[in-house]
Design a protein around this motif. Sequence first.
Motif, PDB file in Angstrom:
ATOM      1  N   UNK A   1     -31.271   1.606 -35.260  1.00  0.00           N
ATOM      2  CA  UNK A   1     -31.574   3.281 -35.320  1.00  0.00           C
ATOM      3  C   UNK A   1     -33.025   3.421 -36.056  1.00  0.00           C
ATOM      4  N   UNK A   2     -33.051   2.667 -36.973  1.00  0.00           N
ATOM      5  CA  UNK A   2     -34.571   3.000 -37.907  1.00  0.00           C
ATOM      6  C   UNK A   2     -35.579   2.630 -36.887  1.00  0.00           C
ATOM      7  N   UNK A   3     -35.486   1.751 -35.718  1.00  0.00           N
ATOM      8  CA  UNK A   3     -36.534   1.601 -34.915  1.00  0.00           C
ATOM      9  C   UNK A   3     -36.746   2.638 -34.128  1.00  0.00           C
ATOM     10  N   UNK A   4     -35.412   3.057 -33.454  1.00  0.00           N
ATOM     11  CA  UNK A   4     -35.355   4.084 -32.253  1.00  0.00           C
ATOM     12  C   UNK A   4     -34.195   4.873 -32.364  1.00  0.00           C
ATOM     13  N   UNK A   5     -34.249   5.973 -33.424  1.00  0.00           N
ATOM     14  CA  UNK A   5     -33.350   6.773 -33.634  1.00  0.00           C
ATOM     15  C   UNK A   5     -32.765   7.569 -32.190  1.00  0.00           C
ATOM     16  N   UNK A   6     -33.630   7.519 -30.973  1.00  0.00           N
ATOM     17  CA  UNK A   6     -33.059   8.090 -29.921  1.00  0.00           C
ATOM     18  C   UNK A   6     -32.228   7.272 -29.172  1.00  0.00           C
ATOM     19  N   UNK A   7     -32.010   5.934 -29.711  1.00  0.00           N
ATOM     20  CA  UNK A   7     -31.198   4.975 -28.692  1.00  0.00           C
ATOM     21  C   UNK A   7     -29.864   5.934 -28.322  1.00  0.00           C
ATOM     22  N   UNK A   8     -29.560   5.662 -27.103  1.00  0.00           N
ATOM     23  CA  UNK A   8     -28.256   6.103 -26.688  1.00  0.00           C
ATOM     24  C   UNK A   8     -27.191   4.946 -26.867  1.00  0.00           C
ATOM     25  N   UNK A   9     -26.056   4.991 -27.575  1.00  0.00           N
ATOM     26  CA  UNK A   9     -25.253   3.951 -28.167  1.00  0.00           C
ATOM     27  C   UNK A   9     -23.990   4.566 -27.210  1.00  0.00           C
ATOM     28  N   UNK A  10     -23.579   3.446 -26.559  1.00  0.00           N
ATOM     29  CA  UNK A  10     -22.138   3.577 -25.751  1.00  0.00           C
ATOM     30  C   UNK A  10     -21.657   2.128 -25.707  1.00  0.00           C
ATOM     31  N   UNK A  11     -20.077   2.145 -25.507  1.00  0.00           N
ATOM     32  CA  UNK A  11     -19.478   1.019 -25.380  1.00  0.00           C
ATOM     33  C   UNK A  11     -19.574   0.535 -23.982  1.00  0.00           C
ATOM     34  N   UNK A  12     -19.827  -0.492 -23.618  1.00  0.00           N
ATOM     35  CA  UNK A  12     -19.864  -1.205 -22.111  1.00  0.00           C
ATOM     36  C   UNK A  12     -19.567  -2.743 -22.418  1.00  0.00           C
ATOM     37  N   UNK A  13     -18.684  -3.021 -21.561  1.00  0.00           N
ATOM     38  CA  UNK A  13     -18.147  -4.476 -21.580  1.00  0.00           C
ATOM     39  C   UNK A  13     -17.279  -4.516 -22.985  1.00  0.00           C
ATOM     40  N   UNK A  14     -17.046  -3.670 -23.577  1.00  0.00           N
ATOM     41  CA  UNK A  14     -16.203  -3.234 -24.649  1.00  0.00           C
ATOM     42  C   UNK A  14     -16.831  -3.531 -26.180  1.00  0.00           C
ATOM     43  N   UNK A  15     -18.221  -3.586 -25.959  1.00  0.00           N
ATOM     44  CA  UNK A  15     -19.186  -3.696 -27.044  1.00  0.00           C
ATOM     45  C   UNK A  15     -20.194  -2.551 -27.132  1.00  0.00           C
TER      46      UNK A  15
END
Length: 132
Positions: A27-41
């Motif tokens: 998130x320091x590199x790319x604060x706009x990352x969308x983060x979500x669980x996929x395959x349980x991680x």
Amino acid sequence: MKDVEDFIAELPIDEKLILQQLRSILFQIEPRFQERLSYGVPYYYRKRRVCFLWPVSAPLAPKVAGDVKVLLGFCYGSKLSNAHGLLQKQNRKHVYIIPFSRLSSINQQIVQEHIIEAILIDNELHKSNTLK
């Protein structure tokens, strides 16, 4: 449905600390990352999947040798330069990983370089798809 914060809270402490540090770098590199669980991680998206953090205690974790706690995976790792020789292909075609056994084994600069390169590849792949 569990969110990423709940997922992290349930991890063993050694995995949690490594994952939190890597997540912070992402998130320091790319604060706009969308983060979500996929395959349980946790997976991190921009135009498409860029990378993931896979603790070895998570379901479906790949078999790894040694005392590895968390894998930082790159969805298009085969396109990364691997200038530092840390990326491992194993038996995968596209996804490459960097295994981490200890918090102190995280070289922030090298991790940042890989993430930046992965983001550039994500941009290139998006451009090439929109030109078709």
